[in-house]
Scaffold this motif. Sequence first.
Motif, short mmCIF file in Angstrom:
data_model
loop_
_atom_site.label_atom_id
_atom_site.label_comp_id
_atom_site.label_asym_id
_atom_site.label_seq_id
_atom_site.Cartn_x
_atom_site.Cartn_y
_atom_site.Cartn_z
N HIS A 557 -0.83 -5.06 4.89
CA HIS A 557 -1.37 -3.73 4.61
C HIS A 557 -2.80 -3.77 4.08
N SER A 558 -3.22 -4.91 3.55
CA SER A 558 -4.56 -5.00 2.98
C SER A 558 -5.54 -5.74 3.88
N VAL A 559 -5.01 -6.50 4.86
CA VAL A 559 -5.89 -7.27 5.74
C VAL A 559 -5.63 -6.94 7.21
N VAL A 560 -4.43 -7.24 7.71
CA VAL A 560 -4.17 -7.14 9.14
C VAL A 560 -4.26 -5.69 9.64
N PHE A 561 -3.55 -4.78 9.02
CA PHE A 561 -3.55 -3.38 9.47
C PHE A 561 -4.93 -2.72 9.29
N PRO A 562 -5.59 -2.87 8.13
CA PRO A 562 -6.93 -2.29 8.02
C PRO A 562 -7.91 -2.86 9.06
N VAL A 575 -6.12 2.89 3.47
CA VAL A 575 -5.46 3.00 2.17
C VAL A 575 -6.49 3.05 1.04
N ASN A 576 -6.30 4.00 0.14
CA ASN A 576 -7.13 4.10 -1.08
C ASN A 576 -6.46 3.41 -2.26
N HIS A 577 -5.13 3.46 -2.31
CA HIS A 577 -4.39 2.95 -3.46
C HIS A 577 -3.21 2.14 -2.93
N LEU A 578 -3.25 0.82 -3.11
CA LEU A 578 -2.18 -0.04 -2.64
C LEU A 578 -1.36 -0.47 -3.86
#
Length: 895
Positions: A557-562, A575-578
């Motif tokens: 969610h913080s690397v691959v998807f962005p 995402v703003n808030h993980l």
Amino acid sequence: MRLHVGAGPHGAKVLAAAAWGPPGLAWAPPGEHVVPFLTQPCLPALQLDSGAVLFSPNAICRYFFLLSGKEQDDVANQWLEWEATELQPAVSAALYLQLVQGKPGEEALAPVREALAHVDRGLAQRGTTYLTGDAESVADVVVWGALFPLFQDGSCLPDNLGLLGSWFRSMSQLAPCRAAAAAVLTPEGARELRAHLQRQPVPSPASKRPATNEPEEEESAEHALSEEDIAAAADAWAQGTAALPEPWQPQHPVLPVAGRKNVLITSALPYVNNVPHLGNIIGCVLSADVFARYCRLRNWNTLYVCGTDEYGTATETKAMEEGLTPRQICDKYHAIHARVYSWFGISFDYFGRTTTPQQTTIAQDIFGRLLERGFLRSDMVEQLRCERCQRFLADRFVEGVCPFCAYEEARGDQCDKCGRLINAIELKKPQCKICHDSPVVKSSQHLFLDLPKLEQRLEQWLEQSWATGDWTANARFITRSWLRDGLRPRCITRDLAWGTPVPLDGFRDKVFYVWFDAPIGYLSITANYTDQWERWWKNPEQVELYNFMAKDNVPFHSVVFPCSLLGAEDGYTLVNHLVATEYLNYEDGKFSKSRGVGVFGDMAKDTGIPADVWRFYLLSLRPEGQDSAFSWADLLLRNNSELLNNLGNFVNRAGMFVCKFFGGCVPEMELSPDDKRLLARVGLELRHYTQLLDKVRIRDALRCVLNISRHGNQYIQVNEPWKRIKGNDADRGRASTVTGVAVNMACLLSIMLQPYMPSISASIQDQLRAPPACCVLPSAFVCTLPPGHRIGTVTPLFQKLENDQVEALRKRFGGGQAKAAPPKPPTPGVDLQKVKELSEEVAKQGTHVRELKAAKVEKGQIDTEVAKLLELKRQLVLVEGRPLEPPAPKGKRKK
């Protein structure tokens, strides 16, 4: 770079860190003040070669340790966050008492007593010499440096905290720490520190306690209330419900609204191949539900979506185990998940699934845009193939020894112990999780997301998101660890049949890898909810996106998807808030469906414990900073003490006094100074609750609710309205005021409880006949039930849990339950396609037979169809290479 130091209370730890850091630092005179962008001088400060200045000792220490090649793990980061937010304010308050006011030892140490106990508990729980292990870390240096000005030689440390004393003395003997103390803590330095503190406002320690799994103390930390605070609280009270905003009624479907705060919430899509256990529930859907309900209480325009993740090898394997098609297995478990979440009161705006035409359309569109922009590449991949199962093995269906840390249960994509990214073929002693055979390495052509080409874009976006959003410490740490190692191309295709097809010649026999495909499910699920889904997902200017998950999902969610969305260049909302949790364990081990260990979602209802009690308990031990553990004894304790004796007792007494003494109508209230002080105290807890939930500090905010009910119980106990109602006019007037204030506190609690215990909240509001204005969280404690308001029937909210009841549940869920036989691996050479076709026919014919029996058709017709079913099963057994079982003797039941 230059390090400037002074006599500040934390100077010692900076020197200690520097002694372990790189050489060549230029030391400035102690009186030199730098940090040009601050209006007040500040020391210590580290000037970097770039011209930037670090002036937090905590940050300087982190910088030196990273520069010297030392790594920080999650535990170290948790200690560093605690030191910055809780220990430093407590130490400052203690130093002020000690150096400025000249208080004796015991009195001066009062502000840090709980912090010291927290360190001692941390050492005891880990059973190690130092805070994070058996070797000193940056966390040890930072915490030691904060405490050293208070204790120096360690002789005045509390005797009952033996582990703390041993640790402190061990740290003090380290050569860098001794050098730091000699350089900073001089008589001249002490005088400068005293003079500095005399010029500062009186510091006060943080009002919240360190995070712990232990039951809370009975009283919250005191906070000095000014006369202005008390007057403002009385004014807010007097305004009543007229001061509350109108409840926001969003349209349907919920869409972003210009000028409003638009909040989009997702929780990690639960995989469809099994029933979620309590750890799964708290890690994603329950945490997200609390925040979604809170957002609605704040009148924010909120959409909460989730659904089941249904593609991939795990689904195929589960279908084979149960003799169903992948589609049938998805239908079955999607319905199970939906029932579980409905019972737990999860307030999705839409709960969907990934096996939809919208998923295919959106995933293939993102893929096409990445392909056009040159962010995809093809390459031969060496994969593990299980010859016994006759299939390439997906990463999560391989286990082995981690090549980096030697953890023996590392998966084929990532090690849960060290967090490193792994290629399955790098595992030592790999095993197929299906049949436990050793797989072989074979090659296949695949497509890759070229993450190195997107790395700079990702870092620029992360810098902005971290600066403006609320990412949990573990989410930041895990993301940094991926970036620190350098991004590598990531395979996005798999040799499977069950998945979103790849729309590219040469790869049409493959599907998208589930971790490329699954996060796109957030978009496709929203698209199933509304055809205007792009107003949420292509609208970063108006939408704030919150992702909830357990820590193992963070990298995707913080690397691959962005990176996928950044490379698509289509204006996607990122995402703003993980918000990531640690793991919830079960008693002394892990949840295990196969071993019958732990409570799974479909079992919780059968325990007889209400859903809201489950919600409360899971949220009270939510693993925010470190792993926590479910405990039956702890559940009993919290239910009986915090819910029954504290919260339930207060709400019930307040309502009963209204019914018994005042005929069911809220009485007149003449506020005394003590009453107004109570209003201010309750208002302070309400503000803390709001501030904490704004930052998604879910567990800490729940304590504010319990603190208010503790204040309420104490208020009733001190004023004794049941006695005063029998006294003179003044006493009866006092009973009237206390009862009115108490029942209004109960009404406020019903609002604050809504995100945590929605059914209990609704029950309280029904008993009190709360007005519609109570659908919005107030900014201050106001009188929502004015004199003359008639309440309803008051009944107890909670039931006591008995020891024998809980002990029976402990044994029931402690293992040894009935277990399904492990699936038998296919025989080498088996025609898997034929097995799949016959399995589908068996499932279809079985459904047909059950429908005929339900319709009560003639026995002869049923016997004919049963014979067909038995013949299909016989063919399936033969194709699978298994021996035929002899028919059961007539008249006897087959065992």
